[in-house]
Design a protein around this motif. Structure first.
Motif, mmCIF file in Angstrom:
data_model
loop_
_atom_site.group_PDB
_atom_site.id
_atom_site.type_symbol
_atom_site.label_atom_id
_atom_site.label_comp_id
_atom_site.label_asym_id
_atom_site.label_seq_id
_atom_site.Cartn_x
_atom_site.Cartn_y
_atom_site.Cartn_z
ATOM 1 N N LEU A 120 0.822 -1.197 0.000
ATOM 2 C CA LEU A 120 0.000 0.000 0.000
ATOM 3 C C LEU A 120 0.867 1.263 0.000
ATOM 4 N N LYS A 121 1.926 1.271 0.795
ATOM 5 C CA LYS A 121 2.832 2.428 0.836
ATOM 6 C C LYS A 121 3.526 2.619 -0.510
ATOM 7 N N ASP A 122 3.927 1.521 -1.147
ATOM 8 C CA ASP A 122 4.560 1.617 -2.461
ATOM 9 C C ASP A 122 3.596 2.209 -3.488
ATOM 10 N N TRP A 123 2.329 1.773 -3.458
ATOM 11 C CA TRP A 123 1.339 2.299 -4.400
ATOM 12 C C TRP A 123 1.089 3.780 -4.153
ATOM 13 N N GLU A 124 1.019 4.175 -2.894
ATOM 14 C CA GLU A 124 0.808 5.589 -2.585
ATOM 15 C C GLU A 124 1.987 6.433 -3.076
ATOM 16 N N ALA A 125 3.209 5.940 -2.878
ATOM 17 C CA ALA A 125 4.389 6.679 -3.336
ATOM 18 C C ALA A 125 4.384 6.786 -4.858
ATOM 19 N N ASP A 126 4.023 5.720 -5.531
ATOM 20 C CA ASP A 126 3.965 5.718 -6.990
ATOM 21 C C ASP A 126 2.899 6.701 -7.471
ATOM 22 N N LEU A 127 1.756 6.734 -6.785
ATOM 23 C CA LEU A 127 0.690 7.663 -7.149
ATOM 24 C C LEU A 127 1.140 9.107 -6.971
ATOM 25 N N GLU A 132 2.860 14.292 -9.351
ATOM 26 C CA GLU A 132 3.842 15.372 -9.473
ATOM 27 C C GLU A 132 4.325 15.505 -10.910
ATOM 28 N N GLU A 133 4.502 14.363 -11.566
ATOM 29 C CA GLU A 133 4.946 14.378 -12.963
ATOM 30 C C GLU A 133 3.896 15.031 -13.847
ATOM 31 N N ILE A 134 2.639 14.754 -13.618
ATOM 32 C CA ILE A 134 1.562 15.359 -14.404
ATOM 33 C C ILE A 134 1.503 16.862 -14.143
ATOM 34 N N GLU A 135 1.676 17.273 -12.872
ATOM 35 C CA GLU A 135 1.665 18.696 -12.538
ATOM 36 C C GLU A 135 2.810 19.423 -13.228
ATOM 37 N N ARG A 136 4.000 18.789 -13.280
ATOM 38 C CA ARG A 136 5.139 19.426 -13.961
ATOM 39 C C ARG A 136 4.853 19.603 -15.439
ATOM 40 N N ARG A 137 4.259 18.575 -16.074
ATOM 41 C CA ARG A 137 3.946 18.695 -17.504
ATOM 42 C C ARG A 137 2.938 19.790 -17.755
ATOM 43 N N GLU A 138 1.880 19.834 -16.928
ATOM 44 C CA GLU A 138 0.845 20.849 -17.116
ATOM 45 C C GLU A 138 1.397 22.248 -16.807
ATOM 46 N N GLY A 139 2.240 22.307 -15.791
ATOM 47 C CA GLY A 139 2.845 23.595 -15.437
ATOM 48 C C GLY A 139 3.763 24.081 -16.530
ATOM 49 N N GLY A 140 4.545 23.186 -17.136
ATOM 50 C CA GLY A 140 5.464 23.562 -18.222
ATOM 51 C C GLY A 140 4.686 23.953 -19.461
#
Length: 148
Positions: A120-127, A132-140
């Protein structure tokens, strides 16, 4: 009315003979295999049913077996599940097997819970990483549109 009777009587006879042939046990069919009788009845729909009724089936004689005798013989071999020793034994075996697996789970239950928690912790970290990756793309992409 007589014209309609001329067609309805052979049709009714054919339907009766067809159903009778299908319901007749294979060991009571005479002269030809059952499938052949079905084809004869359906292809020759006036003569076929008459031949089936006359010669295709063993008719019950005075010493013949009645359907009730056959059903009584079948019923005597069937045993209710709660009286069937094999069924009761299988239930007992399933119960002991379930008890064994439950005992094994209680010993390893803590390790299973720990594994689930780490997954569960691994899935949360992956999520979080993906968000964050999606936010960086949208922000860029958003800042590129603002400068043009």
């Amino acid at each position: 009315m007589l014209r309609a009777l001329m067609y309805l009587l052979p049709l009714a006879l054919t339907i009766y003979a067809f159903i009778d042939c299908l319901n007749t046990p294979e060991d009571e069919v005479k002269h030809l295999p059952k499938v052949a009788w079905v084809f004869i009845i359906l292809l020759f729909w006036i003569v076929g049913p008459i031949v089936w009724l006359a010669a295709g089936r063993q008719r019950a004689s005075s010493g013949g077996r009645a359907p009730s005798e056959w059903h009584r013989g079948r019923r005597s071999t069937w045993v209710a599940p709660d009286d069937n020793p094999d069924f009761l034994k299988s239930l007992k075996d399933e119960k002991t097997e379930a008890a064994k697996t439950d005992a094994g789970k209680s010993e390893s239950g803590k390790s299973d819970a720990a594994k689930d928690e780490s997954a569960l912790k691994d899935w949360e970290a992956d999520l979080r990483r993906r968000e964050e990756e999606i936010e960086r793309r949208e922000g860029g992409a958003g800042s590129g549109d603002a400068s043009s």
